[in-house]
Design a protein around this motif. Structure first.
Motif, short mmCIF file in Angstrom:
data_model
loop_
_atom_site.label_atom_id
_atom_site.label_comp_id
_atom_site.label_asym_id
_atom_site.label_seq_id
_atom_site.Cartn_x
_atom_site.Cartn_y
_atom_site.Cartn_z
N MET A 1 55.80 45.15 -3.18
CA MET A 1 57.20 44.90 -2.84
C MET A 1 57.36 44.92 -1.32
N VAL A 3 59.34 45.64 1.88
CA VAL A 3 60.46 46.52 2.22
C VAL A 3 60.99 46.25 3.63
N ALA A 43 61.18 51.93 7.57
CA ALA A 43 61.13 51.56 6.15
C ALA A 43 60.08 52.36 5.38
N PRO A 45 56.68 52.16 5.03
CA PRO A 45 55.79 51.36 4.16
C PRO A 45 54.51 52.12 3.84
N ARG A 141 54.75 49.85 -1.30
CA ARG A 141 55.74 49.39 -0.33
C ARG A 141 55.01 48.70 0.82
N ALA A 143 55.06 46.25 4.33
CA ALA A 143 55.78 45.70 5.48
C ALA A 143 54.95 44.59 6.09
N ALA A 214 63.58 40.29 -2.43
CA ALA A 214 63.57 41.61 -1.77
C ALA A 214 64.94 42.04 -1.26
N LEU A 216 66.51 41.49 1.54
CA LEU A 216 66.49 41.99 2.90
C LEU A 216 67.56 41.28 3.74
N SER A 237 65.23 44.10 7.05
CA SER A 237 65.14 45.39 6.37
C SER A 237 66.15 45.44 5.22
#
Length: 237
Positions: A1, A3, A43, A45, A141, A143, A214, A216, A237
């Motif tokens: 995922m 993030v 975040a 990650p 998670r 990034a 997501a 974001l 984010s």
């Protein structure tokens, strides 16, 4: 995922030792990159994937600890993609990932393991989206640090000379990055991007694929073309 994501330009001139006496001209861009990396760290990650344009020798995966150098730009400076030993010592990071490694080292990144991915300009938009989806589909998670420049044709002295299509192209990319508009990034014209020497097209479209679903939001942190090349910084984010 997925993030969080940060989008940064990748000129070696971001590294003050390379820019030398002109280093101050990109101070604002460096500060924006630092802010974008701060969004990634916030975040929390479990993995950071760094994606950047690469020539044939630099394409493919680069593990944590892979080395890069700015010796080709006349500077005795080596970098490493995160802490580690002599991983992948025989295969150097492409310049875009070396710049990313420098930014991460400058930021003191210690928030998650890092891996690099060098990608080539010929990668079709549909394939870029697939690569992004594959990155986001992995457990945990994730990034993204997305490296790449906009057009190199904004002025007469730009590397690609002046092209009247460059400013509108860059403006649309800036808008899409600021709005986290995945559809607009996915729809970028690969041929036009190639003609305008926009090295960020493939990494941006990988981001578009990774960010699907997501939810974001985006923020554009920097948008300028100090050397006739579009440099953009954004955070999602």
């Amino acid at each position: 995922m997925l993030v969080a994501a940060a989008v940064c330009p990748c000129p070696p001139l971001l590294v003050p030792a390379v820019a030398a006496g002109a280093a101050a001209e990109l101070d604002v861009a460096r500060a924006a990159c630092a802010d974008a990396l701060g969004v990634l760290a916030a975040a929390r990650p479990e993995r950071l994937v760094v994606v950047g344009p690469a020539g044939p020798d630099g394409r493919g995966a680069h593990p944590q600890g892979a080395r890069g150098s700015f010796r080709g730009f006349g500077v005795d400076l080596d970098v490493r993609l995160g802490p580690g030993g002599d991983a992948d010592a025989e295969r150097a990071l492409p310049p875009s990932l070396a710049v990313a490694a420098w930014l991460l080292e400058r930021a003191g990144w210690a928030d998650a393991p890092i891996e690099g991915l060098g990608v080539g300009e010929p990668l079709a938009p549909e394939r870029c989206i697939e690569v992004g989806r594959d990155i986001a589909a992995r457990a945990g998670r994730t990034a993204l640090l997305v490296m790449g420049d906009a057009s190199a044709c904004r002025t007469l002295k730009a590397p690609g000379y002046l092209d009247e299509r460059a400013a509108p192209f860059d403006a649309e990319v800036a808008r899409a990055l600021g709005a986290a508009d995945m559809a607009a990034l996915a729809a970028l014209d690969a041929e036009l991007a190639r003609e305008l020497k926009a090295s960020g097209r493939v990494p941006w479209q990988i981001l578009a694929g990774a960010a699907e679903g997501a939810n974001l939001t985006g923020a554009l942190l920097y948008d300028d073309a100090p050397y006739g090349v579009g440099y953009l910084v954004a955070a999602w984010s």
